[in-house]
Design a protein around this motif. Structure first.
Motif, short mmCIF file in Angstrom:
data_model
loop_
_atom_site.label_atom_id
_atom_site.label_comp_id
_atom_site.label_asym_id
_atom_site.label_seq_id
_atom_site.Cartn_x
_atom_site.Cartn_y
_atom_site.Cartn_z
N ALA A 44 0.83 -1.22 0.00
CA ALA A 44 0.00 0.00 0.00
C ALA A 44 0.85 1.26 0.00
O ALA A 44 1.97 1.29 0.54
CB ALA A 44 -0.91 0.01 1.22
N ASP A 45 0.34 2.32 -0.62
CA ASP A 45 1.00 3.62 -0.60
C ASP A 45 0.47 4.39 0.61
O ASP A 45 -0.60 4.96 0.58
CB ASP A 45 0.71 4.40 -1.89
N LEU A 46 1.25 4.36 1.68
CA LEU A 46 0.88 5.03 2.93
C LEU A 46 1.85 6.16 3.24
O LEU A 46 2.01 6.55 4.39
CB LEU A 46 0.86 4.01 4.08
N ALA A 47 2.48 6.69 2.22
CA ALA A 47 3.43 7.79 2.41
C ALA A 47 2.71 8.97 3.06
O ALA A 47 1.67 9.42 2.58
CB ALA A 47 4.03 8.21 1.08
N GLY A 48 3.26 9.45 4.17
CA GLY A 48 2.67 10.58 4.86
C GLY A 48 1.39 10.27 5.62
O GLY A 48 0.76 11.19 6.15
N ALA A 49 1.00 9.00 5.69
CA ALA A 49 -0.26 8.64 6.34
C ALA A 49 -0.23 8.95 7.84
O ALA A 49 0.81 8.85 8.49
CB ALA A 49 -0.56 7.17 6.13
N ARG A 50 -1.38 9.32 8.36
CA ARG A 50 -1.51 9.59 9.80
C ARG A 50 -2.03 8.32 10.48
O ARG A 50 -3.22 8.01 10.42
CB ARG A 50 -2.46 10.76 10.03
N LEU A 51 -1.12 7.63 11.13
CA LEU A 51 -1.46 6.36 11.75
C LEU A 51 -1.05 6.34 13.22
O LEU A 51 -0.66 5.32 13.77
CB LEU A 51 -0.76 5.21 10.99
N ARG A 52 -1.16 7.50 13.85
CA ARG A 52 -0.79 7.60 15.27
C ARG A 52 -1.63 6.64 16.10
O ARG A 52 -2.86 6.58 15.95
CB ARG A 52 -0.98 9.02 15.78
N ALA A 53 -0.95 5.88 16.95
CA ALA A 53 -1.61 4.94 17.87
C ALA A 53 -2.45 3.89 17.16
O ALA A 53 -3.34 3.29 17.75
CB ALA A 53 -2.47 5.70 18.88
N ALA A 54 -2.16 3.64 15.88
CA ALA A 54 -2.93 2.65 15.13
C ALA A 54 -2.67 1.25 15.65
O ALA A 54 -1.55 0.90 16.06
CB ALA A 54 -2.56 2.73 13.65
N LEU A 68 5.84 3.68 3.41
CA LEU A 68 5.52 4.38 4.64
C LEU A 68 6.42 5.60 4.84
O LEU A 68 6.63 6.05 5.97
CB LEU A 68 5.66 3.43 5.83
N ILE A 69 6.91 6.16 3.74
CA ILE A 69 7.80 7.31 3.83
C ILE A 69 7.10 8.47 4.55
O ILE A 69 6.00 8.87 4.17
CB ILE A 69 8.24 7.77 2.43
N ALA A 70 7.75 8.96 5.62
CA ALA A 70 7.25 10.10 6.40
C ALA A 70 5.87 9.86 7.00
O ALA A 70 5.19 10.82 7.39
CB ALA A 70 7.24 11.37 5.54
N ALA A 71 5.44 8.60 7.10
CA ALA A 71 4.16 8.32 7.75
C ALA A 71 4.32 8.52 9.26
O ALA A 71 5.41 8.38 9.81
CB ALA A 71 3.72 6.89 7.45
N ASP A 72 3.22 8.85 9.91
CA ASP A 72 3.24 9.07 11.36
C ASP A 72 2.67 7.85 12.07
O ASP A 72 1.45 7.67 12.13
CB ASP A 72 2.45 10.32 11.72
N LEU A 73 3.56 7.01 12.59
CA LEU A 73 3.16 5.82 13.34
C LEU A 73 3.51 5.97 14.82
O LEU A 73 3.75 5.00 15.53
CB LEU A 73 3.82 4.56 12.78
N THR A 74 3.52 7.22 15.29
CA THR A 74 3.83 7.48 16.68
C THR A 74 2.88 6.69 17.58
O THR A 74 1.65 6.77 17.43
CB THR A 74 3.69 8.98 17.00
N GLY A 75 3.44 5.91 18.48
CA GLY A 75 2.62 5.15 19.42
C GLY A 75 1.86 3.99 18.81
O GLY A 75 1.03 3.37 19.48
N ALA A 76 2.11 3.65 17.56
CA ALA A 76 1.39 2.55 16.91
C ALA A 76 1.81 1.21 17.50
O ALA A 76 2.94 1.02 17.96
CB ALA A 76 1.65 2.57 15.41
N ASP A 77 0.89 0.26 17.45
CA ASP A 77 1.15 -1.09 17.93
C ASP A 77 1.43 -1.98 16.72
O ASP A 77 0.53 -2.34 15.97
CB ASP A 77 -0.07 -1.62 18.70
N LEU A 78 2.71 -2.31 16.53
CA LEU A 78 3.15 -3.09 15.38
C LEU A 78 3.64 -4.47 15.81
O LEU A 78 4.40 -5.11 15.08
CB LEU A 78 4.26 -2.34 14.64
N ARG A 79 3.19 -4.92 16.94
CA ARG A 79 3.63 -6.23 17.41
C ARG A 79 3.23 -7.32 16.41
O ARG A 79 2.09 -7.36 15.95
CB ARG A 79 3.03 -6.53 18.78
#
Length: 278
Positions: free
Chosen positions: A192-202, A214-225
């Protein structure tokens, strides 16, 4: 996820990590790059970088980002450089034997792909949930190991796309087995093209992010376990406070390309880059 997969350590194989002391600076010669935000100037394939010293070391290694060579800090040859230098060409450099230079440069991208596959297969073999795939993965790993120790002519004749396709089938099966242990519906962002996507706490537990942009995407606090991150482009991805515990097929180069902080949780075996926020 309750299995050992969630806390396993990324394979510690020195032969699958770059060892510049035993390499003839191949990434600094064989590969081209274009002037951009990642590189301060153009360089043609087969032409030594102007920062390459006579001892095959980088003259600005500790200042690469400051000097405009961020691209160098996120490149990983997976140990291809030293294997070509010390095994394929038996420790004789392109400076000592200029007639070998062309073959050495042509072998480099082939060997890098093979070493990358060994890195993923080694991790697969440590995934308990992927045990049904272990036998085939071990066979593939042994076959590729033998190929990486062959001569230059055999390496150049190798059908790398077919090898990659066969290994990818194993990696996909392993990913499905590991992620199936994560409860609930898993998100599929493969490619998927998620460049710049807002995925905070996703909530991206067990998600497929294979090859996602995911270039420059915001995954701050995201759960990627337990998420599958193979091939995901994490350049400037914000990972502050994100939890990547147990994520699969994540490499150090991807981590180096991202922007994390002291609260980012990485799988054991991957290290926090010096440029990350304190």
């Amino acid at each position: 996820m309750t299995s050992a997969d969630a806390s396993r350590t990324v394979p510690d194989r020195p032969d699958l990590r770059a060892d510049c002391d035993n390499c003839f600076g191949l990434c600094c010669v064989a590969l081209p790059f274009a002037k951009s935000q990642d590189f301060a100037r153009d360089k043609r394939a087969g032409s030594p970088c102007h920062n390459l010293r006579d001892d095959f070391r980088c003259g600005i290694h500790t200042r690469l980002r400051d000097e405009g060579y961020q691209g160098c800090t996120v490149f990983d040859c997976f140990g291809a450089g030293q294997k070509i230098s010390q095994v394929t060409f038996e420790g004789v450099s392109w400076r000592e034997r200029p007639e070998s230079a062309r073959a050495m440069y042509e072998v480099f991208p082939v060997m890098r792909q093979l070493q990358e596959l060994l890195r993923y297969l080694s991790e697969l073999l440590e995934l308990r949930r992927a045990e049904p795939v272990h036998r085939d993965a071990r066979r593939a790993l042994d076959d590729i190991e033998r190929l990486t120790r062959a001569g230059a002519d055999e390496l150049l004749a190798a059908d790398v796309p077919t090898i990659r396709g066969d290994v990818n089938t194993l990696l996909l099966r392993a990913s499905d087995l590991v992620r199936a242990a994560v409860p609930g519906r898993k998100k599929n962002h493969r490619g998927a093209d998620l460049a710049g996507a807002r995925l905070r706490a996703a909530d991206l537990r067990g998600a497929s992010l294979r090859g996602a942009l995911l270039i420059a995407a915001d995954l701050t606090g995201a759960d990627l376990r337990s998420a599958d991150l193979i091939g995901a482009d994490l350049r400037d991805t914000r990972l502050g406070g994100a939890d990547l515990t147990g994520s699969i097929f994540l490499t150090q180069a991807q981590v180096n390309a991202a922007r994390g902080d002291h609260a980012t949780k990485l799988p054991p075996g991957l290290t926090r880059p010096a440029h990350w926020a304190a």
